[in-house]
Design a protein around this motif. Structure first.
Motif, PDB file in Angstrom:
ATOM      1  N   ASN A  33       0.837  -1.187   0.000  1.00 46.48           N
ATOM      2  CA  ASN A  33       0.000   0.000   0.000  1.00 46.48           C
ATOM      3  C   ASN A  33       0.881   1.249   0.000  1.00 46.48           C
ATOM      4  OD1 ASN A  33      -1.626   2.217   0.846  1.00 46.48           O
ATOM      5  ND2 ASN A  33      -3.137   0.761   1.641  1.00 46.48           N
ATOM      6  N   ARG A  34       0.958   1.911  -1.149  1.00 43.91           N
ATOM      7  CA  ARG A  34       1.813   3.086  -1.306  1.00 43.91           C
ATOM      8  C   ARG A  34       1.418   4.217  -0.352  1.00 43.91           C
ATOM      9  NH1 ARG A  34       3.125   5.296  -7.139  1.00 43.91           N
ATOM     10  NH2 ARG A  34       3.345   3.054  -7.247  1.00 43.91           N
ATOM     11  N   ALA A  35       0.123   4.415  -0.152  1.00 37.36           N
ATOM     12  CA  ALA A  35      -0.337   5.492   0.728  1.00 37.36           C
ATOM     13  C   ALA A  35       0.136   5.270   2.163  1.00 37.36           C
ATOM     14  CB  ALA A  35      -1.859   5.610   0.680  1.00 37.36           C
ATOM     15  N   MET A  36       0.073   4.042   2.625  1.00 36.83           N
ATOM     16  CA  MET A  36       0.529   3.751   3.986  1.00 36.83           C
ATOM     17  C   MET A  36       2.034   3.987   4.106  1.00 36.83           C
ATOM     18  SD  MET A  36      -1.773   0.483   5.088  1.00 36.83           S
ATOM     19  CE  MET A  36      -1.591   0.675   6.852  1.00 36.83           C
ATOM     20  N   ALA A  82      16.053  16.715  15.610  1.00 38.30           N
ATOM     21  CA  ALA A  82      17.105  16.009  14.878  1.00 38.30           C
ATOM     22  C   ALA A  82      18.244  15.533  15.763  1.00 38.30           C
ATOM     23  CB  ALA A  82      17.631  16.850  13.730  1.00 38.30           C
ATOM     24  N   SER A  83      18.077  15.597  17.088  1.00 37.77           N
ATOM     25  CA  SER A  83      19.134  15.088  17.961  1.00 37.77           C
ATOM     26  C   SER A  83      19.115  13.562  17.997  1.00 37.77           C
ATOM     27  CB  SER A  83      18.990  15.658  19.372  1.00 37.77           C
ATOM     28  OG  SER A  83      17.757  15.248  19.934  1.00 37.77           O
ATOM     29  N   ILE A  84      18.009  12.984  17.591  1.00 38.32           N
ATOM     30  CA  ILE A  84      17.887  11.530  17.502  1.00 38.32           C
ATOM     31  C   ILE A  84      17.607  11.193  16.037  1.00 38.32           C
ATOM     32  CG2 ILE A  84      16.613   9.501  18.263  1.00 38.32           C
ATOM     33  CD1 ILE A  84      16.025  10.987  20.849  1.00 38.32           C
ATOM     34  N   PRO A  85      18.506  10.502  15.357  1.00 39.61           N
ATOM     35  CA  PRO A  85      18.389  10.288  13.910  1.00 39.61           C
ATOM     36  C   PRO A  85      17.380   9.208  13.516  1.00 39.61           C
ATOM     37  CG  PRO A  85      20.307   9.161  14.729  1.00 39.61           C
ATOM     38  CD  PRO A  85      19.701   9.897  15.895  1.00 39.61           C
ATOM     39  N   VAL A  86      16.112   9.455  13.790  1.00 39.79           N
ATOM     40  CA  VAL A  86      15.091   8.463  13.465  1.00 39.79           C
ATOM     41  C   VAL A  86      14.929   8.305  11.962  1.00 39.79           C
ATOM     42  CG1 VAL A  86      12.637   7.910  13.645  1.00 39.79           C
ATOM     43  CG2 VAL A  86      13.874   8.718  15.632  1.00 39.79           C
ATOM     44  N   VAL A  87      15.058   9.400  11.222  1.00 41.44           N
ATOM     45  CA  VAL A  87      14.885   9.308   9.771  1.00 41.44           C
ATOM     46  C   VAL A  87      15.895   8.346   9.171  1.00 41.44           C
ATOM     47  CG1 VAL A  87      15.065  10.585   7.605  1.00 41.44           C
ATOM     48  CG2 VAL A  87      13.776  11.527   9.496  1.00 41.44           C
ATOM     49  N   SER A  88      17.143   8.404   9.632  1.00 39.91           N
ATOM     50  CA  SER A  88      18.135   7.491   9.088  1.00 39.91           C
ATOM     51  C   SER A  88      17.904   6.068   9.580  1.00 39.91           C
ATOM     52  CB  SER A  88      19.550   7.942   9.456  1.00 39.91           C
ATOM     53  OG  SER A  88      19.733   7.882  10.856  1.00 39.91           O
ATOM     54  N   ALA A  89      17.117   5.944  10.633  1.00 36.95           N
ATOM     55  CA  ALA A  89      16.877   4.614  11.183  1.00 36.95           C
ATOM     56  C   ALA A  89      15.726   3.903  10.485  1.00 36.95           C
ATOM     57  CB  ALA A  89      16.573   4.715  12.677  1.00 36.95           C
ATOM     58  N   VAL A  90      14.883   4.642   9.832  1.00 38.77           N
ATOM     59  CA  VAL A  90      13.727   4.042   9.171  1.00 38.77           C
ATOM     60  C   VAL A  90      13.777   4.388   7.694  1.00 38.77           C
ATOM     61  CG1 VAL A  90      11.221   3.907   9.056  1.00 38.77           C
ATOM     62  CG2 VAL A  90      12.336   4.222  11.253  1.00 38.77           C
ATOM     63  N   LYS A  91      13.827   3.360   6.878  1.00 39.72           N
ATOM     64  CA  LYS A  91      13.865   3.555   5.437  1.00 39.72           C
ATOM     65  C   LYS A  91      12.580   2.977   4.864  1.00 39.72           C
ATOM     66  CE  LYS A  91      17.054   1.215   3.431  1.00 39.72           C
ATOM     67  NZ  LYS A  91      18.314   0.728   2.883  1.00 39.72           N
ATOM     68  N   VAL A  92      11.797   3.794   4.212  1.00 41.23           N
ATOM     69  CA  VAL A  92      10.504   3.349   3.699  1.00 41.23           C
ATOM     70  C   VAL A  92      10.641   3.086   2.207  1.00 41.23           C
ATOM     71  CG1 VAL A  92       8.079   3.934   3.423  1.00 41.23           C
ATOM     72  CG2 VAL A  92       9.311   4.698   5.441  1.00 41.23           C
ATOM     73  N   ARG A  93      10.271   1.899   1.780  1.00 40.60           N
ATOM     74  CA  ARG A  93      10.306   1.517   0.378  1.00 40.60           C
ATOM     75  C   ARG A  93       9.007   0.838  -0.006  1.00 40.60           C
ATOM     76  NH1 ARG A  93      16.088  -1.469  -0.038  1.00 40.60           N
ATOM     77  NH2 ARG A  93      17.391   0.338   0.317  1.00 40.60           N
ATOM     78  N   GLU A  94       8.733   0.864  -1.280  1.00 38.24           N
ATOM     79  CA  GLU A  94       7.530   0.208  -1.787  1.00 38.24           C
ATOM     80  C   GLU A  94       7.904  -1.152  -2.360  1.00 38.24           C
ATOM     81  OE1 GLU A  94       4.037   0.898  -5.085  1.00 38.24           O
ATOM     82  OE2 GLU A  94       5.585   2.410  -4.786  1.00 38.24           O
ATOM     83  N   LEU A  95       7.130  -2.146  -2.045  1.00 37.64           N
ATOM     84  CA  LEU A  95       7.323  -3.476  -2.607  1.00 37.64           C
ATOM     85  C   LEU A  95       6.620  -3.533  -3.942  1.00 37.64           C
ATOM     86  CD1 LEU A  95       8.238  -6.419  -2.325  1.00 37.64           C
ATOM     87  CD2 LEU A  95       6.080  -6.879  -1.171  1.00 37.64           C
ATOM     88  N   LYS A  96       7.360  -3.784  -5.008  1.00 38.91           N
ATOM     89  CA  LYS A  96       6.774  -3.878  -6.348  1.00 38.91           C
ATOM     90  C   LYS A  96       6.498  -5.333  -6.666  1.00 38.91           C
ATOM     91  CE  LYS A  96       8.259   0.390  -7.813  1.00 38.91           C
ATOM     92  NZ  LYS A  96       7.555   1.417  -8.402  1.00 38.91           N
ATOM     93  N   LEU A  97       5.279  -5.600  -7.086  1.00 39.52           N
ATOM     94  CA  LEU A  97       4.900  -6.965  -7.435  1.00 39.52           C
ATOM     95  C   LEU A  97       4.903  -7.160  -8.926  1.00 39.52           C
ATOM     96  CD1 LEU A  97       1.964  -7.472  -4.958  1.00 39.52           C
ATOM     97  CD2 LEU A  97       4.320  -8.224  -4.715  1.00 39.52           C
TER      98      LEU A  97
END
Length: 85
Positions: free
Chosen positions: A50-53, A70-85
């Motif tokens: 689900n791309r929207a999610m 930005a003192s806690i690098p959460v963005v670098s800790a979570v990488k969001v990708r889409e699964l292509k079928l």
């Protein structure tokens, strides 16, 4: 379990795949808990059909980093990708 893996692989990042991540709520909570404990060498690979999610998860990660000034690098800790079928 993640913290143990991160300690063993230090300083290399541990990548954690999350299938059906949706909005990445769980992944963000886990990332925050790890970073608060000083563990930063990890990254979540969030997969969902689900791309929207996934988009909401990416925005939530940006918002979390902003709220923490930005003192806690959460963005670098979570990488969001889409699964292509």
């Amino acid at each position: 379990y993640i913290s143990e893996g991160a300690a063993r692989k230090s300083p290399a990042d541990v990548e954690i795949a999350s299938l059906g991540a949706g909005n990445a709520d769980l992944e963000l909570r886990l990332a925050y808990g790890l970073v608060v404990r000083g563990i930063t060498n990890f990254r979540f690979l969030c997969l969902d059909i689900n791309r929207a999610m996934l988009s909401r998860g990416a925005q939530a990660a940006r918002d979390a980093a902003s709220e923490m000034k930005a003192s806690i690098p959460v963005v670098s800790a979570v990488k969001v990708r889409e699964l292509k079928l």
